[in-house]
Design a protein around this motif. Structure first.
Motif, PDB file in Angstrom:
ATOM      1  N   LEU A   9       1.206  28.738   8.908  1.00  0.00           N
ATOM      2  CA  LEU A   9       0.569  28.859   7.594  1.00  0.00           C
ATOM      3  C   LEU A   9       1.322  29.812   6.681  1.00  0.00           C
ATOM      4  CD1 LEU A   9      -3.289  28.910   8.250  1.00  0.00           C
ATOM      5  CD2 LEU A   9      -1.883  27.037   7.379  1.00  0.00           C
ATOM      6  N   ILE A  10       2.200  30.656   7.255  1.00  0.00           N
ATOM      7  CA  ILE A  10       3.012  31.510   6.386  1.00  0.00           C
ATOM      8  C   ILE A  10       4.403  30.911   6.143  1.00  0.00           C
ATOM      9  CG2 ILE A  10       1.718  33.567   7.052  1.00  0.00           C
ATOM     10  CD1 ILE A  10       4.303  34.518   8.505  1.00  0.00           C
ATOM     11  N   ASP A  11       4.604  29.653   6.558  1.00  0.00           N
ATOM     12  CA  ASP A  11       5.794  28.921   6.117  1.00  0.00           C
ATOM     13  C   ASP A  11       5.495  28.423   4.705  1.00  0.00           C
ATOM     14  OD1 ASP A  11       8.102  27.469   5.791  1.00  0.00           O
ATOM     15  OD2 ASP A  11       7.567  25.894   7.230  1.00  0.00           O
ATOM     16  N   THR A  12       5.382  29.376   3.804  1.00  0.00           N
ATOM     17  CA  THR A  12       5.000  29.109   2.420  1.00  0.00           C
ATOM     18  C   THR A  12       5.611  30.182   1.542  1.00  0.00           C
ATOM     19  OG1 THR A  12       3.106  28.542   1.001  1.00  0.00           O
ATOM     20  CG2 THR A  12       2.854  30.466   2.423  1.00  0.00           C
ATOM     21  N   ASP A  13       5.476  30.020   0.242  1.00  0.00           N
ATOM     22  CA  ASP A  13       6.018  31.007  -0.687  1.00  0.00           C
ATOM     23  C   ASP A  13       5.099  32.220  -0.780  1.00  0.00           C
ATOM     24  OD1 ASP A  13       8.379  29.743  -1.386  1.00  0.00           O
ATOM     25  OD2 ASP A  13       7.455  28.576  -2.991  1.00  0.00           O
ATOM     26  N   PHE A  14       5.694  33.393  -0.866  1.00  0.00           N
ATOM     27  CA  PHE A  14       4.957  34.651  -0.891  1.00  0.00           C
ATOM     28  C   PHE A  14       3.973  34.696  -2.051  1.00  0.00           C
ATOM     29  CE2 PHE A  14       5.109  39.459  -1.592  1.00  0.00           C
ATOM     30  CZ  PHE A  14       4.261  39.728  -0.532  1.00  0.00           C
ATOM     31  N   TYR A  15       4.361  34.141  -3.201  1.00  0.00           N
ATOM     32  CA  TYR A  15       3.461  34.209  -4.347  1.00  0.00           C
ATOM     33  C   TYR A  15       2.178  33.426  -4.114  1.00  0.00           C
ATOM     34  CZ  TYR A  15       4.761  29.559  -6.214  1.00  0.00           C
ATOM     35  OH  TYR A  15       4.949  28.216  -6.392  1.00  0.00           O
ATOM     36  N   LYS A  16       2.203  32.406  -3.242  1.00  0.00           N
ATOM     37  CA  LYS A  16       0.977  31.671  -2.953  1.00  0.00           C
ATOM     38  C   LYS A  16      -0.039  32.568  -2.272  1.00  0.00           C
ATOM     39  CE  LYS A  16       0.076  27.863  -3.552  1.00  0.00           C
ATOM     40  NZ  LYS A  16      -0.458  27.101  -4.728  1.00  0.00           N
ATOM     41  N   LEU A  17       0.423  33.419  -1.364  1.00  0.00           N
ATOM     42  CA  LEU A  17      -0.497  34.315  -0.681  1.00  0.00           C
ATOM     43  C   LEU A  17      -1.003  35.409  -1.619  1.00  0.00           C
ATOM     44  CD1 LEU A  17       1.161  34.687   2.842  1.00  0.00           C
ATOM     45  CD2 LEU A  17      -0.406  32.931   1.982  1.00  0.00           C
ATOM     46  N   LEU A  18      -0.117  35.926  -2.474  1.00  0.00           N
ATOM     47  CA  LEU A  18      -0.550  36.917  -3.454  1.00  0.00           C
ATOM     48  C   LEU A  18      -1.586  36.317  -4.405  1.00  0.00           C
ATOM     49  CD1 LEU A  18       2.903  38.513  -4.341  1.00  0.00           C
ATOM     50  CD2 LEU A  18       1.081  39.572  -2.995  1.00  0.00           C
ATOM     51  N   MET A  19      -1.320  35.114  -4.908  1.00  0.00           N
ATOM     52  CA  MET A  19      -2.273  34.453  -5.800  1.00  0.00           C
ATOM     53  C   MET A  19      -3.564  34.113  -5.064  1.00  0.00           C
ATOM     54  SD  MET A  19      -0.174  31.938  -8.367  1.00  0.00           S
ATOM     55  CE  MET A  19       0.135  30.719  -7.107  1.00  0.00           C
ATOM     56  N   CYS A  20      -3.445  33.688  -3.816  1.00  0.00           N
ATOM     57  CA  CYS A  20      -4.625  33.311  -3.044  1.00  0.00           C
ATOM     58  C   CYS A  20      -5.563  34.504  -2.898  1.00  0.00           C
ATOM     59  CB  CYS A  20      -4.200  32.780  -1.677  1.00  0.00           C
ATOM     60  SG  CYS A  20      -5.562  32.076  -0.718  1.00  0.00           S
ATOM     61  N   SER A  34      11.596  33.848  -0.762  1.00  0.00           N
ATOM     62  CA  SER A  34      10.193  33.589  -1.068  1.00  0.00           C
ATOM     63  C   SER A  34       9.431  33.105   0.161  1.00  0.00           C
ATOM     64  CB  SER A  34      10.076  32.544  -2.177  1.00  0.00           C
ATOM     65  OG  SER A  34      10.572  31.286  -1.730  1.00  0.00           O
ATOM     66  N   ASN A  35      10.135  32.660   1.196  1.00  0.00           N
ATOM     67  CA  ASN A  35       9.481  32.092   2.376  1.00  0.00           C
ATOM     68  C   ASN A  35       9.024  33.200   3.320  1.00  0.00           C
ATOM     69  OD1 ASN A  35       9.461  30.959   5.271  1.00  0.00           O
ATOM     70  ND2 ASN A  35       9.496  29.124   4.018  1.00  0.00           N
ATOM     71  N   CYS A  36       7.719  33.292   3.516  1.00  0.00           N
ATOM     72  CA  CYS A  36       7.167  34.389   4.311  1.00  0.00           C
ATOM     73  C   CYS A  36       7.591  34.323   5.773  1.00  0.00           C
ATOM     74  CB  CYS A  36       5.645  34.370   4.232  1.00  0.00           C
ATOM     75  SG  CYS A  36       4.990  34.643   2.585  1.00  0.00           S
ATOM     76  N   LEU A  37       7.590  33.132   6.365  1.00  0.00           N
ATOM     77  CA  LEU A  37       7.952  33.007   7.775  1.00  0.00           C
ATOM     78  C   LEU A  37       9.400  33.418   8.000  1.00  0.00           C
ATOM     79  CD1 LEU A  37       7.105  32.151  10.619  1.00  0.00           C
ATOM     80  CD2 LEU A  37       7.816  29.816  10.045  1.00  0.00           C
ATOM     81  N   ILE A  38      10.291  32.972   7.135  1.00  0.00           N
ATOM     82  CA  ILE A  38      11.701  33.337   7.273  1.00  0.00           C
ATOM     83  C   ILE A  38      11.890  34.818   6.994  1.00  0.00           C
ATOM     84  CG2 ILE A  38      14.021  32.957   6.340  1.00  0.00           C
ATOM     85  CD1 ILE A  38      13.228  30.025   5.887  1.00  0.00           C
ATOM     86  N   ALA A  39      11.172  35.356   6.007  1.00  0.00           N
ATOM     87  CA  ALA A  39      11.256  36.791   5.727  1.00  0.00           C
ATOM     88  C   ALA A  39      10.848  37.605   6.943  1.00  0.00           C
ATOM     89  CB  ALA A  39      10.371  37.143   4.531  1.00  0.00           C
ATOM     90  N   MET A  40       9.794  37.189   7.610  1.00  0.00           N
ATOM     91  CA  MET A  40       9.331  37.904   8.799  1.00  0.00           C
ATOM     92  C   MET A  40      10.361  37.803   9.929  1.00  0.00           C
ATOM     93  SD  MET A  40       5.848  37.305  11.059  1.00  0.00           S
ATOM     94  CE  MET A  40       6.479  35.824  11.879  1.00  0.00           C
ATOM     95  N   ARG A  41      10.841  36.592  10.188  1.00  0.00           N
ATOM     96  CA  ARG A  41      11.760  36.387  11.310  1.00  0.00           C
ATOM     97  C   ARG A  41      13.115  37.042  11.080  1.00  0.00           C
ATOM     98  NH1 ARG A  41      11.016  30.049  13.247  1.00  0.00           N
ATOM     99  NH2 ARG A  41       8.880  30.270  14.084  1.00  0.00           N
ATOM    100  N   ARG A  42      13.606  37.002   9.851  1.00  0.00           N
ATOM    101  CA  ARG A  42      14.952  37.519   9.563  1.00  0.00           C
ATOM    102  C   ARG A  42      14.922  38.961   9.054  1.00  0.00           C
ATOM    103  NH1 ARG A  42      17.467  34.394  12.843  1.00  0.00           N
ATOM    104  NH2 ARG A  42      16.863  32.200  12.526  1.00  0.00           N
TER     105      ARG A  42
END
Length: 429
Positions: free
Chosen positions: A21-32, A221-229
């Motif tokens: 679910l975090i394989d998404t753009d960071f701004y989506k979670l901030l807006m959510c 912007s990708n949360c999953l990649i940001a976390m992994r990398r």
């Protein structure tokens, strides 16, 4: 990772397109989070819109495979590690960006049902329900359609053909990176999740940027990649917020106020952090002309449609007229960028503003000319909120080619927001 070999050996069958679910753009979670706290009961409909009808998605993509991928997404929930990262990580210098009440809700979330129907050579894909839940379908839905199209094109390729394809694509990305690292003072992030070739390819592109650009690469912007990398997650807000707020307005006066109420709620939500204006939903010039003075003190703006240089000049004049120093302001360019435009804009605005770049589709999906018939060329696919509490949403943009909504409502919004003549520009991606 040898992407070509993995594609060949697995034929993608054990590779779900959306892994989290975090394989998404960071701004989506901030807006959510903002929507969850400010407009949780708003009912919305999101719909897939293929602006490039030359790409017959329903002929290329098997409906059963599409349903399988969408159903898989509905089975996903946050892992413990993902929740810990969101709860405890520092984003934009702030710890606990995501509040406990939002995190408790998010940890229990499963995405709501979807409606899928074939219409000629295209798919009708819609999502209905409460805004905080439905909005999280946008990025995964786009990722699924884009990657299934990629898989369909390369499905019959042999081992060596795939190796050559990816070798050529990798060379193209690396040559772009080599050109970018010649730009002094560059700041650039990956914004390519929604229309990427594939998850594996986006991940490879991010790693290439990390190695090739060093500190000039500011994150993804990708949360999953940001976390992994272990790189910065980048993002603020998008057109969705003013589109829905405006649809909820009871009259023309409330409509005129709606885009500024969005930013007032945003300011309160984030304690003055993440203060980037996205002014083009209903025209940049009119938005800034009518903006309250307190907005001039925000950190900067993001430019996402129309002529980017013209929009930046409008912003510079606006800051100057309100006694602000443009050299202290951030201007984020993010619309259809590639190396040539990035270099041109950086040169034009170096020393005048703090220019930075969100590089999207032409980073993570530039396979143009690499297969017969240009069948892997990127195309313009979006998933947008089309109604809120039963009322249609409208987007005008600085480019009328990106406008959406019923014709009578578009005319009304143009009148309310004082949008005059606009320059049409081709929408590449």
């Amino acid at each position: 990772m040898d992407i070509a070999t993995r594609v060949y050996n697995h034929k993608w069958k054990i590779d779900p397109i959306v892994r989290s679910l975090i394989d998404t753009d960071f701004y989506k979670l901030l807006m959510c989070q903002s929507v969850f706290r400010n407009k949780p009961d708003t009912q919305v409909t999101f719909s897939l819109i293929n602006r490039s009808d030359r790409v017959p998605l329903a002929k290329l993509i098997d409906e059963g495979e599409l349903r399988e991928q969408l159903d898989h997404i509905r089975s996903l929930s946050l892992s413990r590690g993902e929740s810990t990262w969101l709860r405890g990580n520092t984003f934009y210098g702030k710890r606990q960006m995501f509040r406990p009440d939002f995190m408790e809700w998010f940890e229990g979330l499963r995405l709501p049902a979807y409606h899928l129907e074939r219409r000629g050579d295209q798919y009708e894909l819609t999502f209905e329900g409460s805004w905080p839940e439905v909005m999280l379908w946008e990025i995964p839905a786009l990722s699924v359609l884009m990657e299934l199209r990629s898989r369909a094109v390369i499905n019959d390729m042999g081992r060596f053909e795939l190796q050559v394809l990816y070798a050529r694509a990798m060379t193209r990305v690396w040559e772009k990176i080599e050109r970018l690292r010649q730009i002094d003072g560059l700041g650039i992030a990956d914004f390519g999740t929604r229309r990427r070739h594939s998850f594996l390819w986006q991940d490879w592109c991010v790693q290439a940027m990390m190695e090739g650009l060093g500190s000039a690469f500011t994150g993804t912007s990708n949360c999953l990649i940001a976390m992994r990398r272990e790189v910065e997650a980048i993002g603020t807000n998008a057109h969705e917020l003013p589109m829905v707020y405006s649809a909820l307005a009871e009259d023309d006066a409330a409509l005129a106020r709606a885009p500024y109420e969005v930013l007032s709620d945003w300011h309160e939500e984030h304690d003055g952090n993440l203060r980037i204006i996205l002014p083009d939903t209903y025209g940049t010039q009119g938005f800034l002309d009518n903006a309250p003075d307190w907005l001039a003190g925000w950190t900067g703006i993001r430019i996402d449609s129309g002529d980017p240089a013209r929009a930046a000049e409008i912003a510079i004049r606006w800051w100057q007229a309100r006694g602000e120093d443009p050299t202290e302001k951030r201007v984020i360019f993010s619309d259809g960028l590639d190396v040539e435009k990035i270099a041109e804009l950086h040169q034009q605005f170096a020393g005048r503003v703090k220019a930075s770049f969100g590089w999207g589709t032409l980073l993570t999906n530039d396979f143009r000319g690499l297969v017969p018939g240009d069948a892997l060329a990127p195309f313009s696919l979006v998933c947008k909120a089309i109604s809120a509490n039963g009322r249609p949403t409208v987007k005008l943009s600085d480019n009328p080619e990106k406008a959406m909504g019923p014709a009578e409502e578009i005319a009304r919004y143009k009148r309310v927001f004082g949008v005059g003549a606009q320059d049409r520009m081709d929408v590449i991606v």
